[in-house]
Structures are given as C-alpha cells and as structure tokens.
Design a protein around this motif. Sequence first.
Motif, PDB file in Angstrom:
ATOM      1  N   UNK A  48       0.911  -1.009   0.131  1.00  0.00           N
ATOM      2  CA  UNK A  48       0.031   0.031  -0.045  1.00  0.00           C
ATOM      3  C   UNK A  48       0.985   1.278   0.052  1.00  0.00           C
ATOM      4  N   UNK A  49       0.514   2.039  -0.935  1.00  0.00           N
ATOM      5  CA  UNK A  49       1.543   3.197  -1.222  1.00  0.00           C
ATOM      6  C   UNK A  49       0.589   4.422  -0.684  1.00  0.00           C
ATOM      7  N   UNK A  50       1.015   4.832   0.636  1.00  0.00           N
ATOM      8  CA  UNK A  50       0.061   5.775   1.105  1.00  0.00           C
ATOM      9  C   UNK A  50       0.223   7.259   0.309  1.00  0.00           C
ATOM     10  N   UNK A  63      -6.012  -3.524  -4.383  1.00  0.00           N
ATOM     11  CA  UNK A  63      -5.077  -4.049  -5.363  1.00  0.00           C
ATOM     12  C   UNK A  63      -3.659  -4.280  -4.610  1.00  0.00           C
ATOM     13  N   UNK A  64      -3.454  -3.447  -3.546  1.00  0.00           N
ATOM     14  CA  UNK A  64      -2.424  -3.833  -2.537  1.00  0.00           C
ATOM     15  C   UNK A  64      -2.538  -5.288  -2.054  1.00  0.00           C
ATOM     16  N   UNK A  93       3.498  -3.554  -7.956  1.00  0.00           N
ATOM     17  CA  UNK A  93       3.517  -2.396  -7.214  1.00  0.00           C
ATOM     18  C   UNK A  93       2.200  -1.586  -7.564  1.00  0.00           C
ATOM     19  N   UNK A  94       1.609  -1.010  -6.523  1.00  0.00           N
ATOM     20  CA  UNK A  94       0.180  -0.317  -6.782  1.00  0.00           C
ATOM     21  C   UNK A  94       0.299   0.643  -7.774  1.00  0.00           C
ATOM     22  N   UNK A  95       1.345   1.735  -7.844  1.00  0.00           N
ATOM     23  CA  UNK A  95       1.386   2.403  -8.978  1.00  0.00           C
ATOM     24  C   UNK A  95       1.369   1.905 -10.305  1.00  0.00           C
ATOM     25  N   UNK A  96       1.908   0.699 -10.438  1.00  0.00           N
ATOM     26  CA  UNK A  96       1.763  -0.178 -11.783  1.00  0.00           C
ATOM     27  C   UNK A  96       0.503  -0.620 -11.985  1.00  0.00           C
TER      28      UNK A  96
END
Length: 156
Positions: free
Chosen positions: A7-9, A49-50, A56-59
Amino acid sequence: MTIEKNFDIPFISSLALREKQIQQNYRPIIAVHKWFARRPGTLFRGLLLSEYSDNALQETFYQSNQLENLRIADPFMGGGTPLIEANRLGCDVIGYDINPMAWWIVSRELEHLDLKAYSGSADTIAFFLSKKIGDLYHTSCGKCGVDFQLIRTKIS
C-alpha cells in the motif's frame, strides 16, 4: 501482510485528495443522497490491489484488473464505495444496509446495463431532439468556416 508491504500511502493520498475535490463539483448518481462518510473510491481500489496483486500499486492502479473468484462483502454498505470499486476490479460483491435508500442507490450503480438497448434509446432521444431543436445547435469552425449542425439519424 501484503497491504502493509504494497500500500503506497503518498500515491493514494494524492489521488484521494484530487477525487474529493472533484466530488465537490461533479455529483454522479451517488449524490442522490450525500453520505456523511463517503470515502474516496481510490482508497478502496488501492487497498484491494495492495492486498490481491503482487505488483507495485502505482503499476497496477491504472491497468485493467480482473480479481475473479474473489467475493467482497460489506455488511453496512452505506454509499457502497467499497463494493463499487471491487466490482470495477472484477470481484463478486455482496452488500447489505438497513437504509433502503442506500440499497437502492448501490443496486442501481451495480445493475447490469444492456448497452444495445441503452444505445437504441439514446439514438431515439437524440433523433427526436434533433428534429425539435436541432436547428438551435449549430456553429462554424473558426479555422475553415465549415458549418456544423446537430443532425442525428435514427439507428434501428
């Protein structure tokens, strides 16, 4: 432990902030009733998604994702944001709420849309409006001077 790892905060925070700002001006069907605790869809998409994607989430965030064979339940669905995002990702969803307005709104958002019937109805309406008021909607191209007018033919 996937959410904690993937998870990319900062990424989700920036998207959620933008989404909330847009919601102040643009009100889709979910705004029939302003839910006091409406959460950004980007948050739930990011959480799902996480948890269920190894990338990777941004991906994966902007890619088409099909999380098939995954059932998401929301026993107090309110405005249904988690269910709507899960449905967009291909999950099977189940939601409950004591509020009949909540159920109605979410069920309308998740119901199957017959695109052929919808397109036919849209063409019929556009044809009718074109005949009634189409002459009021015309313009000329600023570069080449060609005139454009709303002319719609009914497609059967």
